[in-house]
Design an enzyme around this catalytic site. Sequence first.
Site, PDB file in Angstrom:
ATOM      1  N   LYS A 114      21.474  39.480  81.639  1.00 24.90           N
ATOM      2  CA  LYS A 114      20.500  40.214  80.825  1.00 24.90           C
ATOM      3  C   LYS A 114      20.427  41.664  81.287  1.00 24.90           C
ATOM      4  O   LYS A 114      20.389  42.579  80.468  1.00 24.90           O
ATOM      5  CB  LYS A 114      19.098  39.609  81.000  1.00 24.90           C
ATOM      6  CG  LYS A 114      18.851  38.319  80.272  1.00 24.90           C
ATOM      7  CD  LYS A 114      17.383  37.956  80.463  1.00 24.90           C
ATOM      8  CE  LYS A 114      17.037  36.612  79.907  1.00 24.90           C
ATOM      9  NZ  LYS A 114      15.635  36.248  80.166  1.00 24.90           N
TER      10      LYS A 114
ATOM     11  N   ASP B 174      11.979  36.747  76.901  1.00 22.83           N
ATOM     12  CA  ASP B 174      12.160  35.301  76.971  1.00 22.83           C
ATOM     13  C   ASP B 174      13.044  34.977  75.784  1.00 22.83           C
ATOM     14  O   ASP B 174      12.818  35.448  74.674  1.00 22.83           O
ATOM     15  CB  ASP B 174      10.841  34.544  76.890  1.00 22.83           C
ATOM     16  CG  ASP B 174      11.049  33.095  77.292  1.00 22.83           C
ATOM     17  OD1 ASP B 174      11.699  32.846  78.329  1.00 22.83           O
ATOM     18  OD2 ASP B 174      10.597  32.193  76.563  1.00 22.83           O
TER      19      ASP B 174
ATOM     20  N   LYS C 138      21.268  38.384  85.857  1.00 28.72           N
ATOM     21  CA  LYS C 138      22.133  39.576  85.936  1.00 28.72           C
ATOM     22  C   LYS C 138      22.814  39.883  84.594  1.00 28.72           C
ATOM     23  O   LYS C 138      23.080  41.040  84.271  1.00 28.72           O
ATOM     24  CB  LYS C 138      23.178  39.390  87.036  1.00 28.72           C
ATOM     25  CG  LYS C 138      22.540  39.341  88.413  1.00 28.72           C
ATOM     26  CD  LYS C 138      23.540  39.633  89.524  1.00 28.72           C
ATOM     27  CE  LYS C 138      22.867  39.975  90.835  1.00 28.72           C
ATOM     28  NZ  LYS C 138      22.102  38.875  91.439  1.00 28.72           N
TER      29      LYS C 138
HETATM   30  P1  ITT Z   1      14.606  35.337  83.542  1.00 28.38           P
HETATM   31  O1  ITT Z   1      13.488  34.396  83.148  1.00 28.38           O
HETATM   32  O2  ITT Z   1      14.614  35.662  85.001  1.00 28.38           O
HETATM   33  O3  ITT Z   1      14.686  36.541  82.661  1.00 28.38           O
HETATM   34  P2  ITT Z   1      16.359  33.271  82.587  1.00 28.38           P
HETATM   35  O4  ITT Z   1      17.841  33.115  82.590  1.00 28.38           O
HETATM   36  O5  ITT Z   1      15.534  32.145  83.161  1.00 28.38           O
HETATM   37  O6  ITT Z   1      16.029  34.638  83.311  1.00 28.38           O
HETATM   38  P3  ITT Z   1      14.977  32.854  80.073  1.00 28.38           P
HETATM   39  O7  ITT Z   1      13.821  32.179  80.702  1.00 28.38           O
HETATM   40  O8  ITT Z   1      14.733  33.879  78.994  1.00 28.38           O
HETATM   41  O9  ITT Z   1      15.919  33.595  81.133  1.00 28.38           O
HETATM   42  O10 ITT Z   1      15.942  31.750  79.546  1.00 28.38           O
HETATM   43  C1  ITT Z   1      16.820  32.058  78.573  1.00 28.38           C
HETATM   44  C2  ITT Z   1      18.009  31.156  78.645  1.00 28.38           C
HETATM   45  O11 ITT Z   1      18.486  31.092  77.293  1.00 28.38           O
HETATM   46  C3  ITT Z   1      19.121  31.793  79.471  1.00 28.38           C
HETATM   47  O12 ITT Z   1      19.132  31.377  80.790  1.00 28.38           O
HETATM   48  C4  ITT Z   1      20.337  31.305  78.694  1.00 28.38           C
HETATM   49  O13 ITT Z   1      20.621  30.006  79.061  1.00 28.38           O
HETATM   50  C5  ITT Z   1      19.864  31.271  77.254  1.00 28.38           C
HETATM   51  N1  ITT Z   1      20.194  32.557  76.622  1.00 28.38           N
HETATM   52  C6  ITT Z   1      19.338  33.546  76.262  1.00 28.38           C
HETATM   53  N2  ITT Z   1      19.993  34.603  75.766  1.00 28.38           N
HETATM   54  C7  ITT Z   1      21.297  34.292  75.830  1.00 28.38           C
HETATM   55  C8  ITT Z   1      22.487  34.990  75.502  1.00 28.38           C
HETATM   56  O14 ITT Z   1      22.460  36.225  75.048  1.00 28.38           O
HETATM   57  N3  ITT Z   1      23.627  34.382  75.716  1.00 28.38           N
HETATM   58  C9  ITT Z   1      23.684  33.146  76.198  1.00 28.38           C
HETATM   59  N4  ITT Z   1      22.631  32.418  76.561  1.00 28.38           N
HETATM   60  C10 ITT Z   1      21.438  32.983  76.370  1.00 28.38           C
END
Ligand code: ITT
Length: 203
Positions: free
Chosen positions: A13, A70, A11
């Site tokens: 993102k 990702d 959420k």
């Molecule tokens: P989706 O795969 O469903 O998109 P996810 O949370 O699993 O959601 P990712 O596989 O891209 O997303 O994992 C990225 C992780 O990296 C995310 O859960 C955060 O822990 C970290 N991360 C990425 N961008 C971030 C940000 O802007 N701020 C803080 N942490 C971030």
Amino acid sequence: MDKIIFATGNKGKMKEIREIFKDTSYMVLSMEEARINADIKEDGTTFEENALIKARAVAGLSGEIAMADDSGLEVDFLDKAPGVYSARFLGEDTSYEIKNQYILDKLKGVGKEQRTARFVCAIAVVFPDGREAVRTACIEGIIADVPAGENGFGYDPIFYVPEFKKTTAELTMEQKNQISHRAKALAAIKDEVLFVEGKGDCR
Ligand code: ITT
């Protein structure tokens, strides 16, 4: 209104993505809103591969423009961990309070110059006719000494941006969206979508 389905269950993102697309003719829907239920295995070894895996899967299921990101945190002192494993680091269900504290403990006593880190984001778009594009961007920072801030999500409370003298969890969403890895990659992919769809003048 044209639709883009963003392949994420995160959420935090979705909030950031909607903000960036709010000046376009696109309505950005989450998978939940588009009623797409898919358990997509992110088994790539790079951010780019994983973004494409997610976007291809959702484009195939929906027939709409699909996007996915990702992203993750690379901590230089930890050999760029957690990297592509950021979401799964210490277990998918482990709280970020614990994950963040673990990283802080690992860096205890480590000087500023060795605390360098970056958030990386790859965003993929897959069009219904099969065309694809990927854009990657990052933001450099350092791992804070203690967590600070309530905004954002994930590793934001420990990611300190020297330019702002704040962690990304202390920035407003508007501020984070001006500098973040995701904002930069999204801006590039937004240009690509507008160009491919004949809605923009230049790349
Ligand atoms: P989706 O795969 O469903 O998109 P996810 O949370 O699993 O959601 P990712 O596989 O891209 O997303 O994992 C990225 C992780 O990296 C995310 O859960 C955060 O822990 C970290 N991360 C990425 N961008 C971030 C940000 O802007 N701020 C803080 N942490 C971030």
